[in-house]
Scaffold this active site. Structure first.
Site, PDB file in Angstrom:
ATOM      1  N   ASP A  45       0.607  -1.272  -0.331  1.00 16.83           N
ATOM      2  CA  ASP A  45      -0.632  -0.108   0.037  1.00 16.83           C
ATOM      3  C   ASP A  45       0.815   1.350   0.418  1.00 16.83           C
ATOM      4  O   ASP A  45       0.186   2.226  -0.019  1.00 16.83           O
ATOM      5  CB  ASP A  45      -0.960   0.255   1.230  1.00 16.83           C
ATOM      6  CG  ASP A  45      -2.248  -0.912   1.230  1.00 16.83           C
ATOM      7  OD1 ASP A  45      -2.506  -0.892  -0.075  1.00 16.83           O
ATOM      8  OD2 ASP A  45      -2.650  -0.994   1.644  1.00 16.83           O
ATOM      9  N   ARG A  48       2.018   2.115  -3.686  1.00 17.26           N
ATOM     10  CA  ARG A  48       1.128   1.918  -4.630  1.00 17.26           C
ATOM     11  C   ARG A  48       0.146   3.399  -5.386  1.00 17.26           C
ATOM     12  O   ARG A  48       0.179   3.117  -7.301  1.00 17.26           O
ATOM     13  CB  ARG A  48       0.075   0.771  -4.195  1.00 17.26           C
ATOM     14  CG  ARG A  48      -0.694   1.956  -3.661  1.00 17.26           C
ATOM     15  CD  ARG A  48      -2.379   1.095  -3.675  1.00 17.26           C
ATOM     16  NE  ARG A  48      -3.109   1.258  -4.375  1.00 17.26           N
ATOM     17  CZ  ARG A  48      -4.320   0.986  -4.589  1.00 17.26           C
ATOM     18  NH1 ARG A  48      -5.189   0.868  -3.274  1.00 17.26           N
ATOM     19  NH2 ARG A  48      -4.959   0.949  -5.736  1.00 17.26           N
TER      20      ARG A  48
END
Ligand code: DCM
Ligand code: DCM
Ligand code: ZN
Length: 271
Positions: A45, A48
């Protein structure tokens, strides 16, 4: 999932892997602590939204073009984008993780992706197209204005565990210990064998697709039980929360238990 969910999934997995698996991943990830999986669970995460990591955005989900609540299903050909989805990402990064021709840092990166994506595929709204997995559905949760995706990613788990996380790793470790005890001898003991049914290491796409379909079925029963329109602007901290919390708790336990089995199979395949 938010960070808290991902870290909990990783701690549950570390409770169930074989000692050989622990040794293998501690070496690959260069971390000999008991948090060797938890410590990398949210990495995917964190990259990204960077320029180089942009291509990994679609790998966190599969947008099932179904019609909840009357019809829930995932169709690989229809729903996995040409640039990839969480199903192909699990398969591809599992292959990379085991490829001896790749440098160790690439294999370590692949391991971090697998640890994260096995978590995400168990979040029901990561297997649903409607309003970008619920990101476009405005709701309230205990008076806070949020979107439905965030409620399923974080708010419900946080409320279940007593509010906003102050020490996410320590609190995830505590939650994971409770879930692992339930898997061994508590409320999930009767199910946990079934959670591994159909897992085939030589068919990673089929295995991950089966996981995606389970989460997607929950979209019809617990996420959008009366359809997307009925939930807009509703307060979800009450009855909705009460029904959703046990589903989320089981999804996190299941994800961790399956991640452990998947990592075990990976290490066995090269032994
Ligand atoms: N997401 C999803 N399905 C989509 C789009 C996004 O499950 N079709 C997830 C990925 C992130 C969160 O929603 O966890 C927020 O995504 P974004 O920042 O891309 O809006
Ligand atoms: N595949 C597919 N439809 C499925 C399952 C798999 O089109 N329901 C495709 C995608 C993979 C290939 O088959 O690239 C190999 O799948 P597996 O890993 O399941 O052998
Ligand atoms: Zn994710």
């Amino acid at each position: 999932w938010g960070g808290f969910g991902h870290i909990t999934v990783a701690y549950v997995a570390s409770d169930f892997v074989r000692p050989e698996t622990t040794t293998y991943f501690q070496a690959l990830l260069r971390n000999t602590s008991t948090s060797y999986l938890a410590g990398v669970a949210t990495w995917a995460d964190s990259i990204r939204y960077t320029k180089w990591g942009h291509f990994t955005g679609p790998f966190h989900f599969i947008d099932a073009h179904d019609s909840p609540p009357s019809s829930c299903n995932v169709d690989f050909e229809r729903d996995c984008k040409s640039e990839g989805c969480v199903v192909t990402a699990i398969a591809n990064y599992t292959t990379q993780l085991l490829d001896p021709t790749l440098p160790a840092w690439i294999r370590a990166q692949a391991a971090k992706f697998v640890i994260h994506f096995v978590g995400d595929i168990h979040q029901p709204l990561h297997t649903e197209d409607v309003a970008k997995g619920g990101n476009g559905i405005h709701v309230k949760f205990d008076g806070n204005e949020l979107n439905l995706h965030h409620v399923w990613d974080s708010s419900i788990a946080e409320k279940l565990r007593g509010g906003v996380r102050r020490a996410p790793y320590a609190e995830a470790r505590e939650w994971a210990t409770e879930l692992s005890n339930h898997i061994r001898s508590g409320k999930y003991a009767a199910y946990s064998k079934g959670w591994l049914k159909g897992m085939a290491f030589d068919e990673p796409n089929a295995t991950a697709l089966a996981w995606a379909r389970e989460g997607n079925a929950v979209v019809c029963t617990h996420v959008l039980p009366e359809g997307p329109e009925a939930i807009v602007d509703q307060e979800l901290g009450g009855e909705y929360y009460e029904a959703a919390a046990p589903v989320i708790e089981m999804a996190v336990a299941k994800a961790g238990y399956r991640l452990a089995a998947w990592l075990d199979l990976a290490v066995k395949s090269i032994a």
